[in-house]
Design a protein around this motif. Sequence first.
Motif, PDB file in Angstrom:
ATOM      1  N   VAL A  81       0.837  -1.199   0.000  1.00  0.00           N
ATOM      2  CA  VAL A  81       0.000   0.000   0.000  1.00  0.00           C
ATOM      3  C   VAL A  81       0.871   1.248   0.000  1.00  0.00           C
ATOM      4  O   VAL A  81       1.679   1.453   0.903  1.00  0.00           O
ATOM      5  N   TYR A  82       0.690   2.066  -1.040  1.00  0.00           N
ATOM      6  CA  TYR A  82       1.475   3.300  -1.174  1.00  0.00           C
ATOM      7  C   TYR A  82       0.686   4.482  -0.639  1.00  0.00           C
ATOM      8  O   TYR A  82      -0.552   4.411  -0.562  1.00  0.00           O
ATOM      9  N   PRO A  83       1.339   5.585  -0.266  1.00  0.00           N
ATOM     10  CA  PRO A  83       2.792   5.831  -0.326  1.00  0.00           C
ATOM     11  C   PRO A  83       3.605   5.198   0.816  1.00  0.00           C
ATOM     12  O   PRO A  83       4.831   5.211   0.761  1.00  0.00           O
ATOM     13  N   ALA A  84       2.959   4.561   1.822  1.00  0.00           N
ATOM     14  CA  ALA A  84       3.736   3.988   2.946  1.00  0.00           C
ATOM     15  C   ALA A  84       4.776   2.987   2.441  1.00  0.00           C
ATOM     16  O   ALA A  84       5.923   2.972   2.893  1.00  0.00           O
ATOM     17  N   ALA A  85       4.373   2.158   1.478  1.00  0.00           N
ATOM     18  CA  ALA A  85       5.264   1.076   1.012  1.00  0.00           C
ATOM     19  C   ALA A  85       6.518   1.615   0.331  1.00  0.00           C
ATOM     20  O   ALA A  85       7.486   0.890   0.146  1.00  0.00           O
ATOM     21  N   GLY A  86       6.495   2.889  -0.027  1.00  0.00           N
ATOM     22  CA  GLY A  86       7.683   3.463  -0.692  1.00  0.00           C
ATOM     23  C   GLY A  86       8.741   3.943   0.289  1.00  0.00           C
ATOM     24  O   GLY A  86       9.877   4.245  -0.092  1.00  0.00           O
ATOM     25  N   LEU A  87       8.388   3.993   1.587  1.00  0.00           N
ATOM     26  CA  LEU A  87       9.312   4.555   2.581  1.00  0.00           C
ATOM     27  C   LEU A  87      10.605   3.751   2.747  1.00  0.00           C
ATOM     28  O   LEU A  87      11.692   4.342   2.791  1.00  0.00           O
ATOM     29  N   PRO A  88      10.534   2.402   2.814  1.00  0.00           N
ATOM     30  CA  PRO A  88      11.799   1.653   2.994  1.00  0.00           C
ATOM     31  C   PRO A  88      12.790   1.914   1.848  1.00  0.00           C
ATOM     32  O   PRO A  88      13.975   2.159   2.084  1.00  0.00           O
ATOM     33  N   ASP A  89      12.307   1.933   0.607  1.00  0.00           N
ATOM     34  CA  ASP A  89      13.210   2.194  -0.531  1.00  0.00           C
ATOM     35  C   ASP A  89      13.777   3.608  -0.472  1.00  0.00           C
ATOM     36  O   ASP A  89      14.956   3.833  -0.769  1.00  0.00           O
ATOM     37  N   MET A  90      12.940   4.560  -0.033  1.00  0.00           N
ATOM     38  CA  MET A  90      13.427   5.948   0.085  1.00  0.00           C
ATOM     39  C   MET A  90      14.560   6.009   1.110  1.00  0.00           C
ATOM     40  O   MET A  90      15.585   6.629   0.885  1.00  0.00           O
ATOM     41  N   ALA A  91      14.378   5.302   2.228  1.00  0.00           N
ATOM     42  CA  ALA A  91      15.409   5.303   3.288  1.00  0.00           C
ATOM     43  C   ALA A  91      16.705   4.702   2.745  1.00  0.00           C
ATOM     44  O   ALA A  91      17.795   5.251   2.936  1.00  0.00           O
ATOM     45  N   ARG A  92      16.574   3.609   1.997  1.00  0.00           N
ATOM     46  CA  ARG A  92      17.766   2.932   1.439  1.00  0.00           C
ATOM     47  C   ARG A  92      18.475   3.889   0.472  1.00  0.00           C
ATOM     48  O   ARG A  92      19.691   4.045   0.512  1.00  0.00           O
ATOM     49  N   GLN A  93      17.681   4.565  -0.362  1.00  0.00           N
ATOM     50  CA  GLN A  93      18.295   5.494  -1.340  1.00  0.00           C
ATOM     51  C   GLN A  93      18.991   6.666  -0.644  1.00  0.00           C
ATOM     52  O   GLN A  93      19.890   7.269  -1.202  1.00  0.00           O
ATOM     53  N   ARG A  94      18.571   6.944   0.601  1.00  0.00           N
ATOM     54  CA  ARG A  94      19.236   8.061   1.323  1.00  0.00           C
ATOM     55  C   ARG A  94      20.333   7.547   2.239  1.00  0.00           C
ATOM     56  O   ARG A  94      20.768   8.251   3.126  1.00  0.00           O
ATOM     57  N   GLY A  95      20.720   6.279   2.016  1.00  0.00           N
ATOM     58  CA  GLY A  95      21.905   5.786   2.728  1.00  0.00           C
ATOM     59  C   GLY A  95      21.646   5.072   4.023  1.00  0.00           C
ATOM     60  O   GLY A  95      22.589   4.665   4.708  1.00  0.00           O
ATOM     61  N   ALA A  96      20.370   4.880   4.396  1.00  0.00           N
ATOM     62  CA  ALA A  96      20.118   4.149   5.649  1.00  0.00           C
ATOM     63  C   ALA A  96      20.283   2.655   5.402  1.00  0.00           C
ATOM     64  O   ALA A  96      20.143   2.174   4.277  1.00  0.00           O
ATOM     65  N   LYS A  97      20.606   1.932   6.485  1.00  0.00           N
ATOM     66  CA  LYS A  97      20.569   0.471   6.429  1.00  0.00           C
ATOM     67  C   LYS A  97      19.099   0.085   6.615  1.00  0.00           C
ATOM     68  O   LYS A  97      18.419   0.656   7.481  1.00  0.00           O
ATOM     69  N   VAL A  98      18.572  -0.814   5.785  1.00  0.00           N
ATOM     70  CA  VAL A  98      17.156  -1.178   5.879  1.00  0.00           C
ATOM     71  C   VAL A  98      16.983  -2.636   6.288  1.00  0.00           C
ATOM     72  O   VAL A  98      17.673  -3.517   5.756  1.00  0.00           O
ATOM     73  N   VAL A  99      16.113  -2.840   7.244  1.00  0.00           N
ATOM     74  CA  VAL A  99      15.895  -4.165   7.849  1.00  0.00           C
ATOM     75  C   VAL A  99      14.398  -4.478   7.801  1.00  0.00           C
ATOM     76  O   VAL A  99      13.577  -3.624   8.127  1.00  0.00           O
ATOM     77  N   GLU A 100      14.069  -5.688   7.363  1.00  0.00           N
ATOM     78  CA  GLU A 100      12.656  -6.110   7.315  1.00  0.00           C
ATOM     79  C   GLU A 100      12.455  -7.259   8.299  1.00  0.00           C
ATOM     80  O   GLU A 100      13.340  -8.124   8.424  1.00  0.00           O
ATOM     81  N   ILE A 101      11.313  -7.251   8.987  1.00  0.00           N
ATOM     82  CA  ILE A 101      10.936  -8.389   9.844  1.00  0.00           C
ATOM     83  C   ILE A 101       9.541  -8.820   9.411  1.00  0.00           C
ATOM     84  O   ILE A 101       8.566  -8.069   9.557  1.00  0.00           O
ATOM     85  N   ASN A 102       9.459 -10.022   8.806  1.00  0.00           N
ATOM     86  CA  ASN A 102       8.193 -10.513   8.284  1.00  0.00           C
ATOM     87  C   ASN A 102       8.348 -11.999   8.013  1.00  0.00           C
ATOM     88  O   ASN A 102       9.299 -12.394   7.331  1.00  0.00           O
ATOM     89  N   PRO A 103       7.413 -12.851   8.542  1.00  0.00           N
ATOM     90  CA  PRO A 103       7.564 -14.292   8.294  1.00  0.00           C
ATOM     91  C   PRO A 103       7.452 -14.632   6.802  1.00  0.00           C
ATOM     92  O   PRO A 103       7.879 -15.693   6.364  1.00  0.00           O
ATOM     93  N   GLU A 104       6.847 -13.707   6.012  1.00  0.00           N
ATOM     94  CA  GLU A 104       6.723 -13.959   4.563  1.00  0.00           C
ATOM     95  C   GLU A 104       7.593 -12.980   3.774  1.00  0.00           C
ATOM     96  O   GLU A 104       7.862 -11.868   4.232  1.00  0.00           O
ATOM     97  N   LYS A 105       7.947 -13.392   2.564  1.00  0.00           N
ATOM     98  CA  LYS A 105       8.703 -12.531   1.635  1.00  0.00           C
ATOM     99  C   LYS A 105       7.748 -11.421   1.144  1.00  0.00           C
ATOM    100  O   LYS A 105       6.545 -11.640   1.026  1.00  0.00           O
ATOM    101  N   THR A 106       8.295 -10.236   0.899  1.00  0.00           N
ATOM    102  CA  THR A 106       7.464  -9.152   0.352  1.00  0.00           C
ATOM    103  C   THR A 106       8.173  -8.571  -0.881  1.00  0.00           C
ATOM    104  O   THR A 106       9.330  -8.918  -1.151  1.00  0.00           O
ATOM    105  N   PRO A 107       7.520  -7.660  -1.618  1.00  0.00           N
ATOM    106  CA  PRO A 107       8.158  -7.103  -2.823  1.00  0.00           C
ATOM    107  C   PRO A 107       9.452  -6.339  -2.536  1.00  0.00           C
ATOM    108  O   PRO A 107      10.234  -6.086  -3.432  1.00  0.00           O
ATOM    109  N   ILE A 108       9.695  -5.964  -1.262  1.00  0.00           N
ATOM    110  CA  ILE A 108      10.920  -5.211  -0.973  1.00  0.00           C
ATOM    111  C   ILE A 108      11.993  -6.093  -0.333  1.00  0.00           C
ATOM    112  O   ILE A 108      13.139  -5.656  -0.151  1.00  0.00           O
ATOM    113  N   SER A 109      11.646  -7.347   0.011  1.00  0.00           N
ATOM    114  CA  SER A 109      12.593  -8.202   0.765  1.00  0.00           C
ATOM    115  C   SER A 109      13.981  -8.249   0.110  1.00  0.00           C
ATOM    116  O   SER A 109      15.002  -8.140   0.794  1.00  0.00           O
TER     117      SER A 109
END
Length: 248
Positions: free
Chosen positions: A192-220
């Motif tokens: 669900v956007y625009p929330a789903a775009g936040l992790p990629d935005m953080a990565r593009q700005r140099g943050a380390k990005v970590v996901e916690i989810n028992p299932e794979k997602t489009p950003i995994s």
Amino acid sequence: MITLDQLISLLAKARYVAVLTGSGISAESGIPTFRGADGLWKQYRAEDLATPEAFRRDPTLVWEWYRFRRDIIRKAEPNPGHDALAEMERLVPNFVLITQNVDGLHQRSGSKTVIELHGNIFIDRCVECGREVDRSGQPEPETALPRCECGGLFRPGVVWFGEALPAEALNRAWDAVDQCDIFFSIGTSALVYPAAGLPDMARQRGAKVVEINPEKTPISSRMDLSIRESAAHTLQEIVAKLKAVKAS
Ligand code: BV8
Ligand code: ZN
């Protein structure tokens, strides 16, 4: 890619941590997720009911769905995943919790800096005059269609599909994405956007990005670390390790 131990040492040095949560973090409080097996309600899907059109067409049905969810949430308690995030906020210099959830459980578990991107299920808002009433401390009004003193219909104070997110919340979320060293995406299907775009935005700005989810997602596949586990015990483990490193 980073390992869990590298994440812990990064967390111990982090200046600014941002977290995005979705309904998965409340799953262990017994609240159905949107797209999980229990995500259906009668024969409806969230996308059918969480829209202005559905409310215009059948406000009574939409209110029945929100009252059904409010009752589940009133009976629910924050779980160790919520508690761990409230603890993490106290362990790092700057911490912002951005949530897509409307259940208010992060605030009930003691999180202070919570950005509700999609509003809050306990707020009624008048469609005519915009007046807002917080129903969290009250029993559900019996009337099928609650009305404001001005005569206007109340609607749930949440963001529906096709509606803009509150500008102030979104700007604060973008600011957190800009500044954070580490960004967690927890319990969200990242659909669900625009929330789903936040992790990629953080990565593009140099943050380390970590996901916690028992299932794979489009950003995994784009995460520095994607932990295929449930939130409650993983967050408890991360916070315990962080406290140990900080104490040493
Ligand atoms: C907007 C509030 C524009 C109401 C919600 C095509 C491409 C891109 C975008 C779009 C598109 N078509 C339409 C759009 C826009 C649309 C959108 O993104 N649609 C999607 C479906 C494609 N977005 C919008 O409409 C947004 N507005 O774009 O406006 C605009 C701009 C200016 C002016 C006018 C208009 C509004 C979106 C907000 C909608 N409201 N909810 C309510 O709650 O009733 S969305 C709803 O989905 C919830 O908020 C929920 O949080 C959110 C996301 O779902 P998740 O939280 O991720 O939950 P889900 O069930 O999907 O996943 C749970 C995950 O947890 C799973 O991955 C599971 O594996 C995991 N899990 C389970 N157990 C655990 C766990 N994880 C950890 N531990 C566990 N134990
Ligand atoms: Zn009114």
